[in-house]
Design a protein around this motif. Structure first.
Motif, PDB file in Angstrom:
ATOM      1  N   SER A  31       0.838  -1.185   0.000  1.00  0.00           N
ATOM      2  CA  SER A  31       0.000   0.000   0.000  1.00  0.00           C
ATOM      3  C   SER A  31       0.876   1.239   0.000  1.00  0.00           C
ATOM      4  CB  SER A  31      -0.919   0.019   1.223  1.00  0.00           C
ATOM      5  OG  SER A  31      -1.902  -0.984   1.136  1.00  0.00           O
ATOM      6  N   MET A  34      -3.574   4.896   2.105  1.00  0.00           N
ATOM      7  CA  MET A  34      -4.913   4.398   2.424  1.00  0.00           C
ATOM      8  C   MET A  34      -5.749   5.565   2.889  1.00  0.00           C
ATOM      9  SD  MET A  34      -4.288   0.641   4.140  1.00  0.00           S
ATOM     10  CE  MET A  34      -6.001   0.123   3.958  1.00  0.00           C
ATOM     11  N   ALA A  50      -6.762  10.515   5.006  1.00  0.00           N
ATOM     12  CA  ALA A  50      -5.866   9.625   4.281  1.00  0.00           C
ATOM     13  C   ALA A  50      -4.481   9.672   4.901  1.00  0.00           C
ATOM     14  CB  ALA A  50      -5.799   9.998   2.802  1.00  0.00           C
ATOM     15  N   ARG A  52      -0.318   8.550   3.820  1.00  0.00           N
ATOM     16  CA  ARG A  52       0.660   8.005   2.899  1.00  0.00           C
ATOM     17  C   ARG A  52       1.644   7.155   3.674  1.00  0.00           C
ATOM     18  NH1 ARG A  52       2.602  12.427  -1.492  1.00  0.00           N
ATOM     19  NH2 ARG A  52       4.093  10.765  -1.859  1.00  0.00           N
ATOM     20  N   ALA A  97     -10.169   2.740   1.530  1.00  0.00           N
ATOM     21  CA  ALA A  97      -9.615   2.592   0.188  1.00  0.00           C
ATOM     22  C   ALA A  97      -8.104   2.514   0.260  1.00  0.00           C
ATOM     23  CB  ALA A  97     -10.041   3.769  -0.693  1.00  0.00           C
ATOM     24  N   THR A  98      -7.526   1.843  -0.713  1.00  0.00           N
ATOM     25  CA  THR A  98      -6.067   1.734  -0.750  1.00  0.00           C
ATOM     26  C   THR A  98      -5.545   1.966  -2.158  1.00  0.00           C
ATOM     27  OG1 THR A  98      -4.174   0.299  -0.255  1.00  0.00           O
ATOM     28  CG2 THR A  98      -6.118  -0.775  -1.143  1.00  0.00           C
ATOM     29  N   ARG A  99      -4.355   2.519  -2.219  1.00  0.00           N
ATOM     30  CA  ARG A  99      -3.655   2.693  -3.488  1.00  0.00           C
ATOM     31  C   ARG A  99      -2.494   1.714  -3.487  1.00  0.00           C
ATOM     32  NH1 ARG A  99      -3.069   6.563  -7.528  1.00  0.00           N
ATOM     33  NH2 ARG A  99      -1.026   6.527  -8.533  1.00  0.00           N
ATOM     34  N   GLN A 100      -2.455   0.850  -4.489  1.00  0.00           N
ATOM     35  CA  GLN A 100      -1.448  -0.204  -4.551  1.00  0.00           C
ATOM     36  C   GLN A 100      -0.372   0.068  -5.588  1.00  0.00           C
ATOM     37  OE1 GLN A 100      -1.573  -3.493  -2.716  1.00  0.00           O
ATOM     38  NE2 GLN A 100      -2.603  -1.995  -1.420  1.00  0.00           N
ATOM     39  N   TRP A 107      -1.065  13.182  -7.975  1.00  0.00           N
ATOM     40  CA  TRP A 107      -1.963  12.388  -7.143  1.00  0.00           C
ATOM     41  C   TRP A 107      -2.528  13.244  -6.021  1.00  0.00           C
ATOM     42  CZ3 TRP A 107      -1.606  10.998  -1.860  1.00  0.00           C
ATOM     43  CH2 TRP A 107      -2.549  10.042  -1.438  1.00  0.00           C
ATOM     44  N   THR A 112     -11.594  10.108  -5.082  1.00  0.00           N
ATOM     45  CA  THR A 112     -11.757   8.662  -5.162  1.00  0.00           C
ATOM     46  C   THR A 112     -10.872   8.038  -6.226  1.00  0.00           C
ATOM     47  OG1 THR A 112     -13.644   8.932  -6.650  1.00  0.00           O
ATOM     48  CG2 THR A 112     -14.129   8.752  -4.299  1.00  0.00           C
ATOM     49  N   TYR A 115      -7.413   6.079  -5.622  1.00  0.00           N
ATOM     50  CA  TYR A 115      -7.348   4.781  -4.976  1.00  0.00           C
ATOM     51  C   TYR A 115      -7.880   3.699  -5.910  1.00  0.00           C
ATOM     52  CZ  TYR A 115      -6.864   7.950  -1.060  1.00  0.00           C
ATOM     53  OH  TYR A 115      -6.425   8.952  -0.240  1.00  0.00           O
ATOM     54  N   TRP A 118     -11.432  -0.787  -2.854  1.00  0.00           N
ATOM     55  CA  TRP A 118     -12.369  -0.257  -1.866  1.00  0.00           C
ATOM     56  C   TRP A 118     -12.975  -1.376  -1.035  1.00  0.00           C
ATOM     57  CZ3 TRP A 118     -13.436   4.967  -1.315  1.00  0.00           C
ATOM     58  CH2 TRP A 118     -12.855   5.793  -2.281  1.00  0.00           C
TER      59      TRP A 118
END
Length: 128
Positions: A31, A34, A50, A52, A97-100, A107, A112, A115, A118
């Motif tokens: 991640s 999130m 959120a 980082r 939510a997560t950003r992978q 960014w 929404t 990410y 969800w």
């Protein structure tokens, strides 16, 4: 595939606290950020907070600053949202939510589209 499971929602009186958790699992656990969003009845999904992973930088919506705190565990698989001094207007379904993928220039934590995965959401109801 990444799965996110939120927990900790419920009914609370105005002024009370509640702590949400979001556990991530699945094929990859890398991640980069999130976040928490919420959707109140009849409204669009809105940003709440959120974090980082790099540098632990945090972001908050103006409506929750000073009341909510986002944090994560050292294993980087769970993110928390500590909510204090809750108000009836905080009533909503809260989504994790997560950003992978690595965070790129441009960014934003508050949208929404920042990410990729969800959770199903957890209901928070604040009574007056």
């Amino acid at each position: 595939h990444v799965q996110l499971v939120e927990s900790g929602g419920g009914l609370v009186q105005a002024g009370g606290p509640l702590r949400l958790s979001c556990a991530a699992s699945g094929r990859t656990l890398t991640s980069y950020a999130m976040g928490w969003f919420r959707r109140a009845p009849g409204k669009d999904r809105e940003f709440v907070a959120a974090i980082r992973w790099s540098g632990d930088r945090t972001y908050y919506a103006d409506s929750v600053k000073g009341r909510f705190t986002i944090s994560r565990d050292n294993a980087k698989t769970t993110v928390y949202l500590q909510m204090n001094s809750l108000k009836p207007e905080d009533t909503a379904v809260y989504y994790c939510a997560t950003r992978q993928t690595p965070i790129s220039v441009g960014w934003t934590a508050t949208t929404t589209r920042g990410y990729g995965y969800w959770g199903q959401g957890t209901q928070v109801t604040v009574s007056s």
